[in-house]
Design an enzyme around this catalytic site. Structure first.
Site, PDB file in Angstrom:
ATOM      1  CD  GLU A   1      -3.951  -8.841   4.638  1.00  0.00           C
ATOM      2  OE1 GLU A   1      -4.586  -7.717   4.516  1.00  0.00           O
ATOM      3  OE2 GLU A   1      -3.271  -9.287   3.816  1.00  0.00           O
TER       4      GLU A   1
ATOM      5  CG  ASP B   1      17.909 -12.316  -6.564  1.00  0.00           C
ATOM      6  OD1 ASP B   1      18.122 -13.057  -5.676  1.00  0.00           O
ATOM      7  OD2 ASP B   1      17.477 -12.644  -7.644  1.00  0.00           O
TER       8      ASP B   1
ATOM      9  CG  ASP C   1      -7.241  -6.080   4.342  1.00  0.00           C
ATOM     10  OD1 ASP C   1      -8.018  -5.598   3.620  1.00  0.00           O
ATOM     11  OD2 ASP C   1      -5.913  -5.628   4.423  1.00  0.00           O
TER      12      ASP C   1
ATOM     13  NE  ARG D   1       1.815  -4.454   3.759  1.00  0.00           N
ATOM     14  CZ  ARG D   1       0.715  -3.811   4.105  1.00  0.00           C
ATOM     15  NH1 ARG D   1      -0.052  -4.937   4.755  1.00  0.00           N
ATOM     16  NH2 ARG D   1       0.521  -2.876   3.836  1.00  0.00           N
TER      17      ARG D   1
ATOM     18  CG  HIS E   1      -2.088  -0.968   1.307  1.00  0.00           C
ATOM     19  ND1 HIS E   1      -3.092  -1.171   0.158  1.00  0.00           N
ATOM     20  CD2 HIS E   1      -2.268  -1.889   1.890  1.00  0.00           C
ATOM     21  CE1 HIS E   1      -3.846  -2.400   0.472  1.00  0.00           C
ATOM     22  NE2 HIS E   1      -3.137  -2.763   1.441  1.00  0.00           N
TER      23      HIS E   1
END
Length: 256
Positions: A151, A87, A177, A73, A48
């Site tokens: 969530e 990576d 959520d 996240r 987000h």
């Protein structure tokens, strides 16, 4: 050169409470500002926020000199995205919207090299210190910390099954959520939901994995820690800036 140690992962397994800050500003400059504040971990959000891979890289670099662990996240439980984030040197990942044990297993596979997973092998990445870390591909999983985010009300039914999966290091409850899935969209501490959150934190801890949550209210954060939360984000950078800016403007008769 040895594999970098993930102090955040080790602290979770030692049962040590880790207090964090959510970072959504998507700036290496703001990330460095808060990296010196003393938090145990910083959540660098790619779900987000307007973060992309290159802006995330600059934030990882900015935070690196400080004694705080960046947790990224990722935007989704996507193998390609997870591979690229690993990576560039992230060692701790939070994977959102995990609903089932199978989705949790897919996240584990994404962070592990074959034969234990499906992560693509590349030799000269930032994660390997550009090829200088000896046996990186064989040992990377030792320091990678995988957190999955539950969530919805239905996902909470699978807590024990998900906790039993090898490679899952922690389970994070997404309060906003979760409230929305139960009909309380826009709320984060409804009296019908918050006791369920506390109970789920206890269930995760009892199942042998680290529970986590984001709670900006100090009293509720303390309740979550008492219920067993081991990685607890207690604020959001955008909210801190908004409140401070609004308060300063009001002092001079400006703002809403």
């Amino acid at each position: 050169m040895d594999l970098p140690v993930n102090s955040f992962k080790r602290a979770l397994y030692a049962g040590q409470s880790q207090i964090g800050l959510w970072c959504s500003l998507s700036s290496h400059y703001s990330a460095e500002v808060v990296a010196g504040a003393g938090f145990d971990w910083l959540l660098l959000d790619c779900e987000h926020s307007p973060n992309d891979l290159e802006s995330l890289l600059t934030q990882l670099q900015a935070v690196a000199p400080y004694p705080t662990t960046p947790v990224v996240r990722v935007p989704w439980n996507d193998t390609v995205t997870i591979k690229r984030v690993l990576d560039i040197g992230a060692q701790s990942l939070l994977v959102p919207y995990v609903q089932t044990p199978d989705e949790a297993r897919a996240a584990v596979a994404a962070v592990r090299y074959p034969p234990g997973g499906v992560r693509g092998v590349a030799g000269t990445t930032r994660a390997t210190r550009f090829g200088r870390v000896k046996d990186y591909a064989k040992r990377a999983h030792e320091e990678i910390c995988l957190l999955v985010q539950l969530e919805t009300e239905s996902s909470l039914r699978h807590v024990e099954e998900i906790a039993a999966i090898d490679g899952i290091d922690g389970i994070f409850i997404g309060p906003a959520d979760l409230h929305a899935s139960m009909g309380y969209t826009g709320e984060v501490a409804h009296p019908q939901v918050f006791p369920l959150i506390e109970d789920t934190l206890r269930r995760i801890r009892a199942a042998g994995k680290a529970p986590g949550i984001l709670v900006a209210d100090e009293a509720r954060a303390q309740r979550c820690i008492e219920a067993g939360s081991l990685f607890t984000a207690v604020g959001v950078d955008t909210s801190l800036l908004t409140r401070a800016a609004d308060a300063l403007a009001r002092k001079f008769g400006r703002g809403g």
